[in-house]
Design a protein around this motif. Structure first.
Motif, PDB file in Angstrom:
ATOM      1  N   VAL A  10       1.592  -3.318   1.975  1.00 42.40           N
ATOM      2  CA  VAL A  10       2.228  -2.997   0.698  1.00 42.40           C
ATOM      3  C   VAL A  10       3.695  -2.677   0.978  1.00 42.40           C
ATOM      4  O   VAL A  10       3.991  -1.735   1.720  1.00 42.40           O
ATOM      5  N   PRO A  11       4.616  -3.440   0.391  1.00 46.69           N
ATOM      6  CA  PRO A  11       6.045  -3.159   0.606  1.00 46.69           C
ATOM      7  C   PRO A  11       6.416  -1.757   0.110  1.00 46.69           C
ATOM      8  O   PRO A  11       5.804  -1.223  -0.825  1.00 46.69           O
ATOM      9  N   LEU A  12       7.418  -1.183   0.729  1.00 44.71           N
ATOM     10  CA  LEU A  12       7.847   0.170   0.398  1.00 44.71           C
ATOM     11  C   LEU A  12       8.132   0.338  -1.089  1.00 44.71           C
ATOM     12  O   LEU A  12       7.697   1.303  -1.703  1.00 44.71           O
ATOM     13  N   ASP A  13       8.864  -0.583  -1.684  1.00 45.80           N
ATOM     14  CA  ASP A  13       9.219  -0.432  -3.095  1.00 45.80           C
ATOM     15  C   ASP A  13       7.991  -0.441  -4.003  1.00 45.80           C
ATOM     16  O   ASP A  13       7.950   0.276  -5.004  1.00 45.80           O
ATOM     17  N   ALA A  14       6.973  -1.212  -3.651  1.00 43.52           N
ATOM     18  CA  ALA A  14       5.738  -1.213  -4.438  1.00 43.52           C
ATOM     19  C   ALA A  14       5.013   0.122  -4.279  1.00 43.52           C
ATOM     20  O   ALA A  14       4.450   0.656  -5.245  1.00 43.52           O
ATOM     21  N   LEU A  15       5.027   0.671  -3.078  1.00 44.96           N
ATOM     22  CA  LEU A  15       4.406   1.966  -2.824  1.00 44.96           C
ATOM     23  C   LEU A  15       5.119   3.069  -3.592  1.00 44.96           C
ATOM     24  O   LEU A  15       4.473   3.934  -4.204  1.00 44.96           O
ATOM     25  N   VAL A  16       6.438   3.018  -3.612  1.00 49.93           N
ATOM     26  CA  VAL A  16       7.239   3.994  -4.356  1.00 49.93           C
ATOM     27  C   VAL A  16       6.875   3.943  -5.840  1.00 49.93           C
ATOM     28  O   VAL A  16       6.637   4.981  -6.464  1.00 49.93           O
ATOM     29  N   ALA A  17       6.791   2.746  -6.392  1.00 48.61           N
ATOM     30  CA  ALA A  17       6.452   2.596  -7.810  1.00 48.61           C
ATOM     31  C   ALA A  17       5.030   3.075  -8.092  1.00 48.61           C
ATOM     32  O   ALA A  17       4.781   3.771  -9.080  1.00 48.61           O
ATOM     33  N   GLU A  18       4.099   2.724  -7.234  1.00 50.40           N
ATOM     34  CA  GLU A  18       2.693   3.105  -7.420  1.00 50.40           C
ATOM     35  C   GLU A  18       2.503   4.619  -7.377  1.00 50.40           C
ATOM     36  O   GLU A  18       1.742   5.186  -8.155  1.00 50.40           O
ATOM     37  N   LEU A  19       3.197   5.274  -6.451  1.00 55.25           N
ATOM     38  CA  LEU A  19       3.040   6.715  -6.285  1.00 55.25           C
ATOM     39  C   LEU A  19       3.969   7.533  -7.186  1.00 55.25           C
ATOM     40  O   LEU A  19       3.837   8.752  -7.250  1.00 55.25           O
ATOM     41  N   THR A  21       7.196   8.095  -6.751  1.00 54.73           N
ATOM     42  CA  THR A  21       8.020   8.940  -5.890  1.00 54.73           C
ATOM     43  C   THR A  21       9.293   8.182  -5.534  1.00 54.73           C
ATOM     44  O   THR A  21       9.676   7.258  -6.246  1.00 54.73           O
ATOM     45  N   ASN A  22       9.962   8.560  -4.465  1.00 52.26           N
ATOM     46  CA  ASN A  22      11.174   7.842  -4.052  1.00 52.26           C
ATOM     47  C   ASN A  22      11.076   7.451  -2.580  1.00 52.26           C
ATOM     48  O   ASN A  22      10.197   7.918  -1.860  1.00 52.26           O
ATOM     49  N   ARG A  23      11.995   6.597  -2.159  1.00 48.13           N
ATOM     50  CA  ARG A  23      11.974   6.070  -0.797  1.00 48.13           C
ATOM     51  C   ARG A  23      12.084   7.193   0.243  1.00 48.13           C
ATOM     52  O   ARG A  23      11.401   7.164   1.252  1.00 48.13           O
ATOM     53  N   ASN A  24      12.936   8.157  -0.011  1.00 47.85           N
ATOM     54  CA  ASN A  24      13.124   9.236   0.960  1.00 47.85           C
ATOM     55  C   ASN A  24      11.847  10.042   1.170  1.00 47.85           C
ATOM     56  O   ASN A  24      11.553  10.455   2.292  1.00 47.85           O
ATOM     57  N   ALA A  25      11.095  10.281   0.111  1.00 46.14           N
ATOM     58  CA  ALA A  25       9.845  11.030   0.237  1.00 46.14           C
ATOM     59  C   ALA A  25       8.847  10.260   1.096  1.00 46.14           C
ATOM     60  O   ALA A  25       8.138  10.848   1.920  1.00 46.14           O
ATOM     61  N   ILE A  26       8.787   8.927   0.922  1.00 47.61           N
ATOM     62  CA  ILE A  26       7.878   8.098   1.717  1.00 47.61           C
ATOM     63  C   ILE A  26       8.318   8.110   3.183  1.00 47.61           C
ATOM     64  O   ILE A  26       7.497   8.298   4.081  1.00 47.61           O
ATOM     65  N   TYR A  27       9.613   7.915   3.436  1.00 39.30           N
ATOM     66  CA  TYR A  27      10.122   7.951   4.805  1.00 39.30           C
ATOM     67  C   TYR A  27       9.806   9.290   5.472  1.00 39.30           C
ATOM     68  O   TYR A  27       9.387   9.342   6.627  1.00 39.30           O
ATOM     69  N   LYS A  28      10.007  10.408   4.757  1.00 40.33           N
ATOM     70  CA  LYS A  28       9.756  11.733   5.312  1.00 40.33           C
ATOM     71  C   LYS A  28       8.271  11.919   5.624  1.00 40.33           C
ATOM     72  O   LYS A  28       7.903  12.452   6.681  1.00 40.33           O
ATOM     73  N   THR A  29       7.407  11.476   4.730  1.00 40.21           N
ATOM     74  CA  THR A  29       5.969  11.586   4.956  1.00 40.21           C
ATOM     75  C   THR A  29       5.554  10.802   6.195  1.00 40.21           C
ATOM     76  O   THR A  29       4.789  11.297   7.033  1.00 40.21           O
ATOM     77  N   LEU A  30       6.059   9.578   6.336  1.00 33.14           N
ATOM     78  CA  LEU A  30       5.729   8.756   7.498  1.00 33.14           C
ATOM     79  C   LEU A  30       6.318   9.350   8.778  1.00 33.14           C
ATOM     80  O   LEU A  30       5.668   9.338   9.823  1.00 33.14           O
ATOM     81  N   PHE A  31       7.524   9.887   8.704  1.00 35.92           N
ATOM     82  CA  PHE A  31       8.142  10.534   9.858  1.00 35.92           C
ATOM     83  C   PHE A  31       7.277  11.702  10.338  1.00 35.92           C
ATOM     84  O   PHE A  31       6.991  11.841  11.526  1.00 35.92           O
TER      85      PHE A  31
END
Length: 54
Positions: A10-19, A21-31
């Motif tokens: 699932v591409p990042l932008d699709a994940l952001v839209a589905e959840l 949230t924003n890109r930074n929150a996803i990056y922080k969670t994965l980090f």
């Protein structure tokens, strides 16, 4: 330079839209998840402190 991030195909932008949230929150969670996984692998003896295989 933009890196492509995909999680379970699932591409990042699709994940952001589905959840919703924003890109930074996803990056922080994965980090954070990678950091915790690395610490566990070191603690269990699968990696050394520098990241190589034990």
């Amino acid at each position: 330079m933009s890196a492509t991030l995909v999680l379970n195909a699932v591409p990042l932008d699709a994940l952001v839209a589905e959840l919703g949230t924003n890109r930074n929150a996803i990056y922080k969670t994965l980090f954070d998840a990678r950091r915790k996984l690395r610490a566990r692998l070191v603690a269990e003896g699968y990696l050394d402190e520098l990241g190589g295989r034990a």
